[in-house]
Design a protein around this motif. Structure first.
Motif, PDB file in Angstrom:
ATOM      1  N   ALA A 278      -6.412  15.113  -2.366  1.00  0.00           N
ATOM      2  CA  ALA A 278      -5.326  14.415  -3.259  1.00  0.00           C
ATOM      3  C   ALA A 278      -5.727  13.085  -3.493  1.00  0.00           C
ATOM      4  CB  ALA A 278      -4.000  14.675  -2.713  1.00  0.00           C
ATOM      5  N   ALA A 279      -6.078  12.260  -2.284  1.00  0.00           N
ATOM      6  CA  ALA A 279      -6.130  10.688  -2.521  1.00  0.00           C
ATOM      7  C   ALA A 279      -7.420  10.642  -3.406  1.00  0.00           C
ATOM      8  CB  ALA A 279      -6.506  10.305  -1.183  1.00  0.00           C
ATOM      9  N   LEU A 280      -8.372  11.353  -3.382  1.00  0.00           N
ATOM     10  CA  LEU A 280      -9.578  11.101  -4.097  1.00  0.00           C
ATOM     11  C   LEU A 280      -9.376  11.406  -5.561  1.00  0.00           C
ATOM     12  CD1 LEU A 280     -12.390  12.779  -1.958  1.00  0.00           C
ATOM     13  CD2 LEU A 280     -12.128  10.549  -2.377  1.00  0.00           C
ATOM     14  N   ALA A 281      -8.521  12.530  -5.814  1.00  0.00           N
ATOM     15  CA  ALA A 281      -8.341  12.768  -7.177  1.00  0.00           C
ATOM     16  C   ALA A 281      -7.155  11.502  -7.764  1.00  0.00           C
ATOM     17  CB  ALA A 281      -7.309  14.159  -7.213  1.00  0.00           C
ATOM     18  N   LEU A 282      -6.274  11.141  -6.935  1.00  0.00           N
ATOM     19  CA  LEU A 282      -5.443  10.077  -7.407  1.00  0.00           C
ATOM     20  C   LEU A 282      -5.892   8.566  -7.356  1.00  0.00           C
ATOM     21  CD1 LEU A 282      -2.160  11.274  -5.647  1.00  0.00           C
ATOM     22  CD2 LEU A 282      -2.637  11.119  -8.373  1.00  0.00           C
ATOM     23  N   ALA A 283      -7.061   8.385  -6.858  1.00  0.00           N
ATOM     24  CA  ALA A 283      -7.576   7.076  -6.654  1.00  0.00           C
ATOM     25  C   ALA A 283      -7.978   6.395  -8.008  1.00  0.00           C
ATOM     26  CB  ALA A 283      -9.181   7.486  -5.840  1.00  0.00           C
ATOM     27  N   PRO A 284      -8.337   6.815  -9.062  1.00  0.00           N
ATOM     28  CA  PRO A 284      -8.606   6.127 -10.267  1.00  0.00           C
ATOM     29  C   PRO A 284      -7.082   5.669 -10.843  1.00  0.00           C
ATOM     30  CG  PRO A 284      -9.825   8.136 -10.571  1.00  0.00           C
ATOM     31  CD  PRO A 284      -9.088   8.388  -9.097  1.00  0.00           C
ATOM     32  N   THR A 285      -6.053   6.436 -10.628  1.00  0.00           N
ATOM     33  CA  THR A 285      -4.798   6.045 -10.781  1.00  0.00           C
ATOM     34  C   THR A 285      -4.315   4.979 -10.190  1.00  0.00           C
ATOM     35  OG1 THR A 285      -4.140   8.445 -11.499  1.00  0.00           O
ATOM     36  CG2 THR A 285      -2.280   6.719 -11.241  1.00  0.00           C
ATOM     37  N   ALA A 286      -4.607   5.163  -8.898  1.00  0.00           N
ATOM     38  CA  ALA A 286      -4.093   4.030  -7.834  1.00  0.00           C
ATOM     39  C   ALA A 286      -4.924   2.723  -8.123  1.00  0.00           C
ATOM     40  CB  ALA A 286      -4.406   4.490  -6.351  1.00  0.00           C
ATOM     41  N   GLY A 288      -6.180   1.607 -10.962  1.00  0.00           N
ATOM     42  CA  GLY A 288      -5.609   0.677 -12.258  1.00  0.00           C
ATOM     43  C   GLY A 288      -4.132   0.368 -11.901  1.00  0.00           C
ATOM     44  N   LEU A 289      -3.275   1.160 -11.112  1.00  0.00           N
ATOM     45  CA  LEU A 289      -2.216   0.329 -10.874  1.00  0.00           C
ATOM     46  C   LEU A 289      -2.311  -0.796  -9.974  1.00  0.00           C
ATOM     47  CD1 LEU A 289      -0.083   3.668  -9.926  1.00  0.00           C
ATOM     48  CD2 LEU A 289       0.369   2.026 -12.016  1.00  0.00           C
ATOM     49  N   ALA A 290      -3.408  -0.752  -9.134  1.00  0.00           N
ATOM     50  CA  ALA A 290      -3.531  -2.058  -8.363  1.00  0.00           C
ATOM     51  C   ALA A 290      -4.119  -3.096  -9.029  1.00  0.00           C
ATOM     52  CB  ALA A 290      -4.429  -1.663  -7.139  1.00  0.00           C
ATOM     53  N   VAL A 291      -4.728  -3.083  -9.882  1.00  0.00           N
ATOM     54  CA  VAL A 291      -5.249  -3.912 -10.832  1.00  0.00           C
ATOM     55  C   VAL A 291      -4.319  -4.672 -11.811  1.00  0.00           C
ATOM     56  CG1 VAL A 291      -6.943  -4.537 -12.728  1.00  0.00           C
ATOM     57  CG2 VAL A 291      -7.771  -3.022 -10.778  1.00  0.00           C
ATOM     58  N   VAL A 292      -3.667  -3.806 -12.291  1.00  0.00           N
ATOM     59  CA  VAL A 292      -2.297  -4.258 -13.150  1.00  0.00           C
ATOM     60  C   VAL A 292      -1.507  -5.094 -12.491  1.00  0.00           C
ATOM     61  CG1 VAL A 292      -0.427  -3.903 -14.683  1.00  0.00           C
ATOM     62  CG2 VAL A 292      -2.845  -2.525 -14.874  1.00  0.00           C
ATOM     63  N   GLU A 293      -1.235  -4.827 -11.096  1.00  0.00           N
ATOM     64  CA  GLU A 293      -0.123  -5.213 -10.390  1.00  0.00           C
ATOM     65  C   GLU A 293      -0.724  -6.649  -9.880  1.00  0.00           C
ATOM     66  OE1 GLU A 293       2.123  -3.481  -6.408  1.00  0.00           O
ATOM     67  OE2 GLU A 293      -0.030  -3.515  -6.397  1.00  0.00           O
ATOM     68  N   VAL A 294      -1.837  -6.733  -9.299  1.00  0.00           N
ATOM     69  CA  VAL A 294      -2.503  -8.089  -8.860  1.00  0.00           C
ATOM     70  C   VAL A 294      -2.610  -9.104 -10.199  1.00  0.00           C
ATOM     71  CG1 VAL A 294      -4.571  -9.041  -8.114  1.00  0.00           C
ATOM     72  CG2 VAL A 294      -3.796  -7.040  -7.001  1.00  0.00           C
ATOM     73  N   LEU A 295      -3.031  -8.520 -11.255  1.00  0.00           N
ATOM     74  CA  LEU A 295      -2.957  -9.303 -12.424  1.00  0.00           C
ATOM     75  C   LEU A 295      -1.616  -9.989 -12.773  1.00  0.00           C
ATOM     76  CD1 LEU A 295      -5.589  -7.421 -14.665  1.00  0.00           C
ATOM     77  CD2 LEU A 295      -6.050  -9.562 -13.425  1.00  0.00           C
ATOM     78  N   ALA A 296      -0.494  -9.162 -12.438  1.00  0.00           N
ATOM     79  CA  ALA A 296       0.824  -9.714 -12.721  1.00  0.00           C
ATOM     80  C   ALA A 296       1.199 -10.435 -11.730  1.00  0.00           C
ATOM     81  CB  ALA A 296       1.703  -8.395 -13.076  1.00  0.00           C
TER      82      ALA A 296
END
Length: 309
Positions: A278-286, A288-296
């Motif tokens: 499940a983690a491998l499948a959700l890794a792209p989503t996580a 993307g969220l991490a990048v946006v969160e850090v940029l903010a």
């Protein structure tokens, strides 16, 4: 006239009075086991765990001598601490380094490898270069430490603000303060709530917003040289842990990536495989969220470097 017997006195069980673990202010807004302080914005684990609960929470499984992570995770941990040691060694003046909450001593080993004298503080001293006490009680060589490090340890202390005040006194002029903590005002903390990896109740006693920590350090006269919402680590994993935990059965990814003897509970082989898949499948989503969160500038952790004048 027959006397009416008095009703037995009621014994009401009252929750212990709340006092913020960071600033000491009274008053609370409680959700689950979190009590948020209106004065400083920090949250406290409430009621605070007693010594027995903490002893159980830090039992042998939490950090076994055989290592914590499977699949090369311990090697990755050593490499990341070597990177941190190099940064501290390059930025701190000459002199010893104090690692508050040093765990099994991975950062100490990396600092020693660079020729730095380094001493750790931990709940239990399991090696000669570790003292069994908190920074608030540490009184050896005040004003001589080239750097004091709180790497994901400040949130574990009963009096974290007192420990930081003591760290300021321990630093030599020009000395470096390094802190990494979960960021209570991050996007993942707000959205994942009880599933947020950074809560870790009851081990984490205080839950700090980045702004509260920054204001505290700046208000004590230290010059803040670096604030990063990525360097503190665990940003992408914080999302992964919460997203995987929202699936049916609420699988625990953190347990799944740990060695069998380092898990908080038994985990069936099929459950481990399912959590990792499940983690491998959700890794792209996580990611993307991490990048946006850090940029903010609202990442799941905050890393801070400050220097004593």
């Amino acid at each position: 006239m027959t006397a009416v017997p008095e009703a037995p006195a009621r014994h009401e069980t009252r929750a212990p009075a709340f006092r913020c673990a960071w600033c000491g202010s009274p008053g609370r807004s409680v959700a689950g086991r979190l009590a948020e302080c209106a004065a400083c914005g920090a949250a406290s684990t409430h009621p605070p765990p007693d010594d027995a609960e903490l002893e159980a929470a830090y039992a042998g499984w939490y950090r076994p001598a055989t290592g914590r992570f499977s699949g090369g995770g311990d090697r990755l941990l050593r490499r990341s601490r070597a990177t941190l040691a190099r940064r501290i060694d390059e930025r701190a003046p000459a002199g010893p380094v104090l690692d508050v909450g040093c765990g099994e001593g991975v950062l100490l080993d990396a600092l020693h490898a660079r020729g730095r004298e380094a001493v750790g503080l931990e709940r239990v001293a399991l090696r000669p270069d570790v003292r069994a006490r908190e920074a608030a009680e540490f009184d050896e060589r005040p004003g001589e430490w080239a750097a004091v490090v709180f790497w994901h340890s400040l949130e574990h202390l009963r009096e974290p603000a007192v420990a930081l005040e003591r760290a300021f006194e321990l630093l030599r002029p020009g000395g470096l303060l390094v802190i990494a903590v979960p960021n209570f005002e991050s996007w993942q903390a707000r959205l994942l709530r009880a599933r947020w990896f950074g809560l870790d109740v009851p081990r984490h006693l205080v839950h700090l917003p980045a702004s509260t920590l920054i204001e505290f350090v700046r208000g004590r006269g230290l010059g803040i040289e670096r604030v990063s919402y990525w360097r503190g680590g665990q940003v992408m994993f914080g999302w992964l842990q919460g997203l995987v935990g929202a699936l049916p059965g609420h699988p625990d990814l953190y347990d799944a990536i740990r060695r069998p003897q380092a898990r908080s509970r038994r985990l069936a082989p099929g459950g481990r495989v399912a959590a990792v898949a499940a983690a491998l499948a959700l890794a792209p989503t996580a990611a993307g969220l991490a990048v946006v969160e850090v940029l903010a500038r609202a990442g799941g952790t905050v890393y801070l470097e400050a220097r004593r004048p």
